[in-house]
Design an enzyme around this catalytic site. Structure first.
Site, PDB file in Angstrom:
ATOM      1  N   LYS B 141     -18.093  22.458 -49.182  1.00 37.32           N
ATOM      2  CA  LYS B 141     -18.236  23.806 -48.623  1.00 37.32           C
ATOM      3  C   LYS B 141     -17.228  24.772 -49.228  1.00 37.32           C
ATOM      4  CE  LYS B 141     -19.968  22.670 -44.029  1.00 37.32           C
ATOM      5  NZ  LYS B 141     -19.464  22.002 -42.822  1.00 37.32           N
ATOM      6  N   ASP B 218     -25.898  13.098 -81.289  1.00 40.94           N
ATOM      7  CA  ASP B 218     -25.840  14.431 -80.703  1.00 40.94           C
ATOM      8  C   ASP B 218     -26.104  14.259 -79.201  1.00 40.94           C
ATOM      9  OD1 ASP B 218     -25.800  17.168 -80.461  1.00 40.94           O
ATOM     10  OD2 ASP B 218     -27.439  17.516 -81.867  1.00 40.94           O
ATOM     11  N   HIS B 307     -18.973  12.830 -72.697  1.00 40.22           N
ATOM     12  CA  HIS B 307     -19.202  14.144 -73.304  1.00 40.22           C
ATOM     13  C   HIS B 307     -19.014  15.217 -72.237  1.00 40.22           C
ATOM     14  CE1 HIS B 307     -21.083  17.478 -75.409  1.00 40.22           C
ATOM     15  NE2 HIS B 307     -20.912  16.786 -76.513  1.00 40.22           N
ATOM     16  N   GLY B 401     -18.158  17.247 -86.741  1.00 40.94           N
ATOM     17  CA  GLY B 401     -19.577  17.325 -87.080  1.00 40.94           C
ATOM     18  C   GLY B 401     -19.715  18.192 -88.325  1.00 40.94           C
TER      19      GLY B 401
END
Lengths: 453, 453
Positions: B141, B218, B307, B401
């Site tokens: 809450k 990926d 991830h 990457g």
């Protein structure tokens, strides 16, 4: 522009340089789908074209040097969209989106920062039918990419058809209760933790005698030290039957579904078989896919109430996260919540009115999935009931905790006050007049007053 | 003050009236534990005291009329804390926290709004050992209650001991690879979606020949249209063996764990048995308990890479949500991630430096759970390697990457450039000097330059 049913469209509200928007959008469209485009051989481009994202629209909503409402570019074909990402594509970085950003920020003099909506179309065939796939793709890396809020999602039938949605919905819950013509009343346990099963059962009975249609656990009730969920379901079922002899009314007990995540399905099936009236699920603590898979399971043969716990961590920020109407409206319905509890616009824990309206609309608009009962919560007392009916019509749940338990004459009177208020409001009788025939309502009005100011 | 090991302490940074802080804190302590206090009979107060929350501290950090750093009140005993919530306790509203707020706002003239840290102690016995219980209680809450950020969590052994944590951690992953004395190199597939198994395997081989220690999918790779995870694991295992004949190096393939949530455990076991090197999990798309239960499962006999997808929706806002170091540091370690991928401070998708430092510290500080390998990501190229070593030492993962695939001579050269940079940095040789003996590094430096400015 006309949108293709082959794509999931996500609209992001961002802040960025006016001259960066196009490259950033194109970086997202490629980076979060096929990864690279311009360095692919032509034949390979052809084969992956159907998997490549598209830039649907870029609209400046608050100008710096831009003009408000200007659509900088419209739809682009896959590949066409990607053609602009050349500068970004080879840059170091994990995501093409990030790469674009990096590349763009080193180009030329800085332009004015603007607020803009960017809409990206993601090929639906890239997704498996899961909320994990949806969220990871449309707001995975992007959630970390500066000032960005996921503002709108358009999901095609090719994605949503995999989700049966609510098993009961408005109609199914009404059938279970045999109540068709008025808002329902849900009573929230005031206190769960630290009570024995006997104490809890007495609290249940007090509430049931007040005439509530549903009685729900406190969402923070995880400990089983004094009473397991199974024991509660069985004890309350007996208490409900006894109360029914007095009230003539059925009542559904919504038991908090708790425990290890990989055991939730078995436990949900077991609680349903034991006679639970409904399940309460902290969806954003456990995950949307948990709800979706429970809702799709025929053996989980009871309605599911979605509690919004933790969701504020995702929606409450003005310029980050995911819009509340997506989270608590669109996605909960798709995932199969029969009832959605959400912050009412009346109490102190509130949603912006327009957001609340969009949320309720998402639960009710025509669609493949059944309609959901909205349960606006926090700060609800009998004096608010006419406002609730004006705002929400008939198909919703009046959900109260303090507004029942805080009644000067106790929870049973508290429930009766609410039912009297609902009855009066439906007949367009003022609460003050109705209170002449209802001592509980009279006392409630003395305590909390009439409608919201 | 000295804290009790019987409580989970959560610190919230809020904005509220200086005169409302005490009542609000007390409303939280009672409302999110036993629900009510002052209206309980004395005997009942005694029996539920051990379940009642306490106000540990209230500190004004940015004054309105208050003074910075002023601690308005210190620890309170259960019951003592709750005594002040009388005015709130009977008000209508779903949570005591909300009730307090409402009540407080109608009391007297408005005071200056201040920024304050409120620390609440929640009895650990109220929790079952699950992240759902933890998050629902400490930020359920409350996540919806205005300007509020969960800034700090202190978890006692009575809670954390239930979690075995990382199955491998730093030491276990190093043993698997036989690499003990340098940072590891992880290569991210540039493109997964839309590629055939043969194409993917060729991409894998390119990366493996570059000398990466880990190669990861990926995170958006969900579709199985062209290659199932099982097929990838088997094909890449063969490719890894062939590459090893050339490089002499082992490489672990981290396969994206996808699919229906209730099938993830079976799938994880199956992929591990088939020879997966590691699992990649989108933890905040699936839920922390999914990670925790996979990590605790002996049959999931491979490391798990967490991830950070979607986590930005929870942490990125300045005044809402949950701090990044809690989400990506403390909780991921407790849940059992062996590697944590997080936004590096070097690229465009960044965390504030101090937050990143706290995050890494949470992965490494002495504790019951094994240490975790941090993998700062996005924007990493070989020129940054000396900075990474300076900042992170030896036990981390260089994760790239675009910084591998964007190499002018391809991904194999890209991997070799990184290894040459790591070797140079460890010997305190400048990259420019090392590049004289490494054509791949020379070309990388030409492309991306040296260290971050």
């Amino acid at each position: 522009m006309e949108r293709s049913s082959d794509y999931i469209y996500a609209t992001y509200r961002i802040r960025d340089g006016a001259d960066k928007l196009k490259a950033r959008a194109e970086g997202i469209a490629v980076g979060l789908t096929v990864g690279s485009w311009t360095d692919l051989p032509a034949a390979k481009q052809e084969s992956v074209r159907q998997h490549c994202g598209v830039v649907d629209a870029i609209t400046v909503v608050e100008p710096g040097t831009g003009e408000p409402g200007t659509t900088l570019n419209g739809a682009t074909e896959p590949g066409a969209a990607a053609d602009q990402s050349t500068t970004a594509d080879g840059a170091a970085g994990q995501s093409a989106a990030a790469q674009t950003d990096t590349a763009a920020r080193t180009d030329g003099p800085p332009a004015a920062t603007v607020t803009a909506d960017i809409t990206i179309g993601y090929p639906a065939i890239n997704f498996t039918p899961s909320f994990a796939a949806l969220l990871t793709t449309v707001f995975g890396k992007l959630s970390m990419d500066g000032v960005i809020k996921l503002a709108h999602l358009e999901l095609p039938a090719s994605f949503t058809d995999a989700f049966p949605g609510p098993k009961f919905g408005v109609g199914g819950i009404r059938e279970r209760l045999g109540v068709y013509d008025r808002p329902l009343l849900m009573s929230i346990f005031k206190s769960c933790i630290g009570n024995s099963l006997d104490e809890l059962t007495a609290h249940f009975t007090e509430q049931a005698l007040g005439g509530a249609d549903l009685i729900k656990d406190d969402e923070i009730f995880f400990t089983e030290a004094y009473a397991t969920p199974e024991a509660r379901v069985e004890a309350y079922a007996r208490a409900a039957q006894r109360a029914q002899q007095e009230t003539g009314k059925q009542v559904l007990y919504a038991v908090n579904l708790t425990g290890p995540v990989f055991e939730l399905r078995d436990r949900a099936r077991r609680l349903a078989a034991l006679g639970a009236g409904a399940l309460l699920l902290n969806v954003y603590a456990y995950g949307l896919d948990v709800l979706a898979e429970l809702a799709a399971d025929p053996a989980v043969s009871v309605p599911i109430l979605a509690h919004p716990a933790v969701s504020g961590a995702l929606y409450a920020a003005p310029h980050h996260g995911i819009a509340a109407d997506i989270l608590l409206g669109q996605l909960l319905r798709l995932a199969g919540a029969d009832v959605v509890i959400y912050p009412s616009p009346y109490g102190s824990v509130t949603l912006e009115r327009a957001v609340g309206d969009r949320l309720v609309n998402a639960l009710r608009e025509p669609g493949a999935q059944r309609e959901v009962l909205p349960a606006p919560s926090a700060g609800i007392h009998p004096g608010l009931v006419p406002t609730l009916l004006t705002d929400l019509g008939t198909d919703f749940i009046v959900n109260a905790g303090g507004g029942i338990h805080g009644h000067p004459d106790g929870a049973t009177a508290g429930g009766r006050a609410f039912l009297a208020a609902i009855d009066a409001a439906q007949q367009s009788v003022s609460l003050e007049v109705a209170a002449q025939d209802s001592a509980p309502l009279q006392r409630a009005l003395e305590r909390w007053g009439g409608a919201a100011k």
